[in-house]
Design an enzyme around this catalytic site. Structure first.
Site, PDB file in Angstrom:
ATOM      1  N   TYR A 271     118.191 123.641  99.774  1.00 51.10           N
ATOM      2  CA  TYR A 271     118.859 122.466  99.212  1.00 51.10           C
ATOM      3  C   TYR A 271     119.444 121.598 100.325  1.00 51.10           C
ATOM      4  O   TYR A 271     119.990 122.092 101.308  1.00 51.10           O
ATOM      5  CB  TYR A 271     119.963 122.878  98.248  1.00 51.10           C
ATOM      6  CG  TYR A 271     119.480 123.490  96.952  1.00 51.10           C
ATOM      7  CD1 TYR A 271     118.132 123.511  96.619  1.00 51.10           C
ATOM      8  CD2 TYR A 271     120.376 124.067  96.055  1.00 51.10           C
ATOM      9  CE1 TYR A 271     117.690 124.078  95.438  1.00 51.10           C
ATOM     10  CE2 TYR A 271     119.952 124.640  94.867  1.00 51.10           C
ATOM     11  CZ  TYR A 271     118.612 124.648  94.567  1.00 51.10           C
ATOM     12  OH  TYR A 271     118.179 125.222  93.395  1.00 51.10           O
TER      13      TYR A 271
ATOM     14  N   GLY B 215     115.760 117.237  82.973  1.00 47.93           N
ATOM     15  CA  GLY B 215     115.666 116.059  83.818  1.00 47.93           C
ATOM     16  C   GLY B 215     116.327 114.829  83.241  1.00 47.93           C
ATOM     17  O   GLY B 215     115.953 113.699  83.562  1.00 47.93           O
ATOM     18  N   GLY B 216     117.318 115.031  82.362  1.00 48.21           N
ATOM     19  CA  GLY B 216     118.029 113.917  81.747  1.00 48.21           C
ATOM     20  C   GLY B 216     117.500 113.526  80.391  1.00 48.21           C
ATOM     21  O   GLY B 216     118.123 112.736  79.664  1.00 48.21           O
ATOM     22  N   LEU B 217     116.359 114.062  79.988  1.00 47.44           N
ATOM     23  CA  LEU B 217     115.743 113.684  78.722  1.00 47.44           C
ATOM     24  C   LEU B 217     116.630 114.033  77.528  1.00 47.44           C
ATOM     25  O   LEU B 217     116.592 113.346  76.499  1.00 47.44           O
ATOM     26  CB  LEU B 217     114.387 114.389  78.580  1.00 47.44           C
ATOM     27  CG  LEU B 217     113.429 113.832  77.528  1.00 47.44           C
ATOM     28  CD1 LEU B 217     112.932 112.456  77.937  1.00 47.44           C
ATOM     29  CD2 LEU B 217     112.236 114.773  77.337  1.00 47.44           C
TER      30      LEU B 217
ATOM     31  N   GLY C 208     120.913 111.924  76.109  1.00 52.36           N
ATOM     32  CA  GLY C 208     121.191 110.659  75.430  1.00 52.36           C
ATOM     33  C   GLY C 208     120.542 109.476  76.113  1.00 52.36           C
ATOM     34  O   GLY C 208     121.064 108.356  76.096  1.00 52.36           O
TER      35      GLY C 208
END
Length: 329
Positions: free
Chosen positions: A53, A219-221, A224
């Site tokens: 990372y 992944g944010g889907l 909202g």
């Protein structure tokens, strides 16, 4: 904060896992430290990172940020269950230098020493294999792990992105050597991606592994995204944009947001709360870039989803069904 036990270990860990992937690439050191202080203050004690990372030329940067945070004292290190990972090539950027990646005994030894130095600690609580290594015998991997445990440099070993058959292979091999084996599996699992229910989670349950879920919002889907778009609050990009380009997926996500809006629930918090209801799950990994995102994630721990909501979520995102019955015609 609610706690659970990490697999077959004696470790008590928070139901949310603080993921640090964004520390360095997207969140600077000072704000990363503030987020970790807030997480620890709220009772989160399970922190997850990886040697790679920071990415690219900055590989290892995220572990360094954790290290400088631990170095501030205040019993920070003693209060945290620290997990990191090994597999990625940590050689000079652009050079595929041999034995600087995967799970050979040489690289595991090299990688542990480097991680300990960056993290400014003398031991790692959970050392995870980031990916399957098809080139190294499992016996060699366990020999290296056993040596590190005897030296006190790691306490437990876990896997990440392993299929069910590999979890079985690794633990059967460990059992033959009288070793403890894997104690956790970190896998992709969320409402929109439920394939782990077919084999990975059943295998983990059978062998007593804790399950740590990465990408709980896919992944944010599941955060909202359509409503945010309509309000001009966010420009969809990356994985979410690609997924929403599919009309069927967009309709599915719209139905998801409509259901939660009907019940007065925030999508991101509901997605995390759903994972906390799933059998075998230790906790989802949340990777906040800001303090506000951490606060939102913390609210999910106390959120109780009604049977009506849970049923509605299953209708929108149907699971695979119980294994092995789901394989039958």
């Amino acid at each position: 904060m609610k706690y659970t036990q990490l697999g077959r270990t004696g470790l008590k860990v928070s139901r949310l896992v603080l993921g640090t992937m964004n520390f360095g690439p997207q969140t600077d050191e000072a704000e990363s430290h503030s987020i970790m202080d807030a997480a620890l203050g709220a009772g989160m004690n399970f922190f997850d990172t990886a040697n790679a990372y920071g990415w690219g030329a900055n590989k290892g940067r995220t572990e360094e940020i954790l290290g400088t945070w631990f170095a501030q004292g205040g019993d920070r290190r003693d209060k945290v269950v620290l997990a990191t990972k090994v597999y990625a090539n940590m050689g000079p950027e652009g050079e595929a230098w041999p034995n600087y990646d995967r799970l050979s005994a040489l690289n595991i030894r090299r990688a542990v020493e480097a991680s300990l130095k960056r993290l400014q600690t003398d031991h790692i609580d959970l050392y995870q294999f980031h990916h399957v290594d098809r080139h190294t015998p499992v016996e060699e991997i366990w020999q290296a792990v056993d040596t590190l445990i005897q030296q006190g440099k790691i306490l437990y070993a876990g896997s990440s992105n392993f299929p069910g058959w590999k979890i079985a292979q690794m633990n059967e091999a460990a059992g033959k050597k009288g070793l403890y084996g894997l104690v956790s599996e970190q896998c992709l699992y969320n409402l929109a991606e439920r394939r782990a229910e077919m084999e990975v989670i059943p295998a983990a349950q059978e062998y007593g592994l804790g399950v740590i879920c990465w990408s709980p919002l896919h992944g944010g889907l599941l955060g909202g995204v359509i409503k945010k778009e309509s309000q001009g609050r966010r420009r969809t990009s990356g994985r979410s944009a690609d997924a929403l380009a599919n009309t069927e997926v967009r309709a599915q996500v719209q139905a998801y947001e409509d259901l939660l809006d009907k019940h007065g629930l925030r999508p991101g918090e509901a997605a995390l709360a759903w994972l906390l209801t799933r059998p075998g799950v230790t906790g989802p990994i949340v990777g906040p870039r800001t303090a506000d995102q951490l606060a939102s994630a913390l609210r999910a721990v106390e959120l109780e989803l009604s049977d009506e909501v849970l049923s509605g979520l299953d209708e929108i995102f149907p699971g695979t069904g119980p294994s092995p019955e789901a394989f039958a015609w």
